[in-house]
Design a protein around this motif. Structure first.
Motif, PDB file in Angstrom:
ATOM      1  N   LYS A  57       1.365  -1.716  -0.054  1.00  0.00           N
ATOM      2  CA  LYS A  57      -0.041  -0.327  -0.056  1.00  0.00           C
ATOM      3  C   LYS A  57       0.818   1.320   0.243  1.00  0.00           C
ATOM      4  N   THR A 114       1.486   4.418   1.755  1.00  0.00           N
ATOM      5  CA  THR A 114       1.351   5.326   3.263  1.00  0.00           C
ATOM      6  C   THR A 114       1.560   6.604   3.343  1.00  0.00           C
ATOM      7  N   CYS A 133      -3.025   8.156  -1.471  1.00  0.00           N
ATOM      8  CA  CYS A 133      -3.032   7.205   0.028  1.00  0.00           C
ATOM      9  C   CYS A 133      -3.912   6.282   0.018  1.00  0.00           C
ATOM     10  N   ASP A 134      -3.185   4.663   0.633  1.00  0.00           N
ATOM     11  CA  ASP A 134      -4.446   4.221   1.094  1.00  0.00           C
ATOM     12  C   ASP A 134      -4.496   4.284   2.575  1.00  0.00           C
ATOM     13  N   TYR A 135      -3.615   4.711   3.411  1.00  0.00           N
ATOM     14  CA  TYR A 135      -3.432   4.533   4.880  1.00  0.00           C
ATOM     15  C   TYR A 135      -2.667   5.554   5.222  1.00  0.00           C
ATOM     16  N   ASP A 191      -4.211   8.229  12.777  1.00  0.00           N
ATOM     17  CA  ASP A 191      -4.158   7.102  11.269  1.00  0.00           C
ATOM     18  C   ASP A 191      -5.426   7.059  11.188  1.00  0.00           C
ATOM     19  N   GLY A 192      -5.218   6.188   9.821  1.00  0.00           N
ATOM     20  CA  GLY A 192      -6.560   5.496   9.081  1.00  0.00           C
ATOM     21  C   GLY A 192      -6.698   6.362   7.809  1.00  0.00           C
ATOM     22  N   THR A 193      -7.539   5.337   7.638  1.00  0.00           N
ATOM     23  CA  THR A 193      -7.686   5.477   5.563  1.00  0.00           C
ATOM     24  C   THR A 193      -8.401   6.816   5.061  1.00  0.00           C
ATOM     25  N   ASP A 235     -11.112   8.324   3.765  1.00  0.00           N
ATOM     26  CA  ASP A 235     -12.053   8.480   4.496  1.00  0.00           C
ATOM     27  C   ASP A 235     -11.691   9.009   6.069  1.00  0.00           C
ATOM     28  N   GLU A 236     -11.629   8.079   6.857  1.00  0.00           N
ATOM     29  CA  GLU A 236     -11.377   7.879   8.355  1.00  0.00           C
ATOM     30  C   GLU A 236     -10.809   9.519   8.493  1.00  0.00           C
TER      31      GLU A 236
END
Ligand code: ADP
Ligand code: ADP
Length: 232
Positions: free
Chosen positions: A32, A34, A208-210, A222-224, A226-227
């Motif tokens: 991913k 990050t 970014c994925d995360y 931390d998060g996706t 959306d989060e």
């Protein structure tokens, strides 16, 4: 399991009174992209340098593919082969006479046979779009071209992870999207885990994925994407 992880990492520079990193638990998911996001002085560069063994943690540990990194010569050599780093300023890592030799440096250093070196360098040049520049003196390239050459020089090592410090700094919008798309291709086509340390939070929703947000040496959240953007 994350490919690269820090557990309760603390780092203090020599002669400094304060922690540049304090209790940082960071996990980079495999395959991913990050983002490691924070303002100036947040500790991004310090974490970046701890993730590939340039700096040794003052406290806590770094794990590569679930194994504690050992700060011996052999342990560091293994870590530097598997975790490639791309500095903010490409002039910090390019020093050969021409583009081809700059890109081949790491592969030659691994002691690989000539054929294998050539194969890897040509593949890296194609992927990063610098094939046409291969005979040019590196110092004559633009900043964006140098960044691509620096990334190609890391790709020839066939790393599991590439950590980049401020990959988009100093680039115009087209340069930013070109570099970030290149990182997406490396993730999608090669399965390489990408960690991008940057003050540019705009890359998070786009690429970014995360993401981890860092401030004053500590992880805030931390998060996706959306989060991260759902929170106030
Ligand atoms: P960022 O990359 O997010 O801008 P840094 O990792 O460069 O943050 O810096 C984190 C903290 O460590 C800052 O307070 C900075 O002043 C300090 N710092 C960075 N490099 C050094 C150094 N070589 N010696 C002492 N303190 C440093
Ligand atoms: P970045 O955000 O890319 O780390 P900085 O301006 O924070 O850029 O740092 C530029 C250089 O100065 C880095 O090599 C960093 O390690 C060093 N540096 C940053 N803060 C300090 C400090 N307080 N003391 C000594 N060196 C520092």
């Amino acid at each position: 399991q994350p490919i690269l992880e820090t557990r309760h990492l603390r780092y203090r520079y020599e002669h400094s009174e304060s922690w540049a990193l304090d209790d940082v638990c960071f996990r980079a998911p495999k395959g991913k992209i990050t983002g490691l996001i924070g303002p100036n002085g947040a500790g991004k560069s310090t974490l970046f340098l701890n993730l590939n063994g340039v700096l040794t943690p003052t406290e806590g540990e770094v794990l590569l593919d679930g194994e504690k990194v050992s700060y011996t010569r052999a342990g560091l050599r293994e870590m530097r082969r598997r975790v490639g780093i791309v500095f903010q300023d490409p002039d910090d890592q390019l020093f050969s006479a021409d583009v081809y030799r700059d890109i081949s440096f790491g592969a030659v250093n691994l002691g690989l046979p000539q054929d294998e070196v050539r194969r890897r360098v040509e593949d890296a040049m194609q992927r990063t779009g610098v094939y046409e520049l291969r005979q040019r003196p590196t110092h004559a390239l633009s900043y964006g071209q140098k960044k691509r050459v620096a990334i190609a020089g890391v790709l020839v090592m066939q790393p599991d992870v590439i950590v980049l410090d401020e990959p988009t700094a100093g680039l115009d919008p087209k340069g930013v999207s070109d570099i970030m798309k290149l990182l997406c291709d490396m993730r999608d086509q090669m399965g390489i885990t990408i960690i991008a340390a940057t003050h540019d939070i705009d890359i998070v929703p786009l690429y970014c994925d995360y993401a981890y947000l860092l401030k004053e040496g500590r992880l805030l959240m931390d998060g996706t994407p959306d989060e991260i953007f759902a929170r106030p």
